[in-house]
Write an enzyme that holds these catalytic residues in place. Sequence first.
Site, PDB file in Angstrom:
ATOM      1  N   ASN A 164      25.213  19.764  63.497  1.00  0.00           N
ATOM      2  CA  ASN A 164      25.720  20.293  62.271  1.00  0.00           C
ATOM      3  C   ASN A 164      25.355  19.143  61.193  1.00  0.00           C
ATOM      4  OD1 ASN A 164      27.286  21.218  59.852  1.00  0.00           O
ATOM      5  ND2 ASN A 164      29.206  21.477  61.244  1.00  0.00           N
ATOM      6  N   LYS A 216      26.977  15.784  62.591  1.00  0.00           N
ATOM      7  CA  LYS A 216      27.910  16.038  63.832  1.00  0.00           C
ATOM      8  C   LYS A 216      27.070  16.515  65.082  1.00  0.00           C
ATOM      9  CE  LYS A 216      31.938  17.046  60.836  1.00  0.00           C
ATOM     10  NZ  LYS A 216      32.259  18.337  60.401  1.00  0.00           N
ATOM     11  N   ARG A 231      23.566  24.521  62.860  1.00  0.00           N
ATOM     12  CA  ARG A 231      24.614  25.376  62.067  1.00  0.00           C
ATOM     13  C   ARG A 231      23.777  25.344  60.671  1.00  0.00           C
ATOM     14  NH1 ARG A 231      29.662  23.580  58.628  1.00  0.00           N
ATOM     15  NH2 ARG A 231      30.136  25.446  57.601  1.00  0.00           N
ATOM     16  N   HIS A 240      31.868  30.964  57.118  1.00  0.00           N
ATOM     17  CA  HIS A 240      32.691  30.649  58.316  1.00  0.00           C
ATOM     18  C   HIS A 240      32.422  31.693  59.250  1.00  0.00           C
ATOM     19  CE1 HIS A 240      35.843  28.492  55.203  1.00  0.00           C
ATOM     20  NE2 HIS A 240      35.070  27.467  56.079  1.00  0.00           N
ATOM     21  N   ARG A 269      38.956  23.373  45.779  1.00  0.00           N
ATOM     22  CA  ARG A 269      38.041  24.462  45.310  1.00  0.00           C
ATOM     23  C   ARG A 269      39.210  25.210  44.801  1.00  0.00           C
ATOM     24  NH1 ARG A 269      34.314  25.925  50.421  1.00  0.00           N
ATOM     25  NH2 ARG A 269      34.605  23.785  51.104  1.00  0.00           N
ATOM     26  N   GLU A 273      33.370  26.592  66.728  1.00  0.00           N
ATOM     27  CA  GLU A 273      32.032  27.081  66.161  1.00  0.00           C
ATOM     28  C   GLU A 273      30.893  26.559  66.903  1.00  0.00           C
ATOM     29  OE1 GLU A 273      33.968  25.753  62.559  1.00  0.00           O
ATOM     30  OE2 GLU A 273      32.765  27.167  61.612  1.00  0.00           O
TER      31      GLU A 273
END
Length: 398
Positions: A7, A14, A91, A180, A241, A385
């Site tokens: 990722n 990661k 990802r 997501h 956000r 994930e």
Amino acid sequence: MKILVINAGSSSLKYQLYDMTDETVLASGRVERIGMDSSILVHEPHHAEEISEVSEILEHTTAIRKVLDKLTDAQVGVVKSIDEIEAVGHRVVHGGETFKSSVLVDSDVKAEIRRLFDLAPLHNPACMMGIKAAESNMPNVPQAVVFDTAFHQTMPAKAYMYAIPKVLYKKHKIRRYGFHGTSHDYVSKRTADLLERPLEQLKIVTCHIGNGGSLTAIEGGKSVDTTMGMTPLEGLMMGTRSGDLDPAIVPFTMNKEDLTVNEVNSMLNKHSGLLAISGMSSDMREITEGYLAGEPNATLAFEMYEYRIRKYIGAYVAAMNGADAIVFTAGVGENSAELRQMICEKLTYLGVEIDLEVNKVRSKQPRRISTPNSKIEVLVIPTNEELMIARDTYRLAK
Ligand code: ADP
């Protein structure tokens, strides 16, 4: 088959190495501050203590080489040779309308991900750096890409279209994509397992609430609506956000405050949400402490955050004409008993009833927090994930 899941962000990467014979994680870790003078590599093998190392890692190719060195190291390694790693799964944040599922990387796929840079300028270029870095370190190993948007490609037009001139959709593909997806997909499948009911028969509202957050309405295993939009800015209030706001606020503020496009983008993405309202933090743990201590700004931030989630749960139950389960996942969803309680206590009109003691129990295990009387099951399911990426990569590479 051993699969490396990557990722990649603009300055971080990661990773997890899976053994797919039993889906165990052999090692995981991360590289942070890529491109800066003191980069940090943290490596956690399954059989030993976590180690961390500071060095200069100027780009992603070096980061992956260092990760591979650790994975094959005599002491902290988990494989004898890189050749044992038979596939890599990445990802990728934005798959646009092109990618409705995961695919193996080839030159066409890379060109398409590049074309999508416009839609995800902060994320997709970093994912591409991860792909290129893995290719140059492991040129003969198949690489797969798993998109955050793919799961939501089943949304009907009435959910994904914005009520603006259609030419903008035709020319620029301005529409709701949702994010997501890998997490919403994973927890909805786990919900069916836990309830021992076929996914095809379930209506589920999944609440992925972390630093970023989104809710999804899932009917028969398919996403039918989701709160994030063309970008991950729409919907819930998040750490930094804004989530939903009157679109007229954007030109109004630009005009009054003499802001550029970049400045207003940065205001809405980095200086809004919990951080702006609390004036202290974007971290839900600190907001909760402030709320419990009665600090007024933290209390307002907590209340706004909760209120928006609860309103969307109501909206999605309406969208699906009912729900069998509400599922909480990700950093806040899995850990904040206070938030879950506050939400569920005001869903009694739907017949939701949770066991307050069970809700408070801390656990890494998926669990039901609703009472046997509850008309809708309420579950807490830790997301995974990386496992979904590993599974898709395995399926494609096999
Ligand atoms: P990301 O979107 O970066 O993947 P995560 O899913 O890891 O984020 O979630 C991070 C968020 O989870 C942070 O805001 C953190 O405060 C929150 N969090 C972690 N533990 C708790 C807790 N016990 N109570 C409330 N929030 C928590």
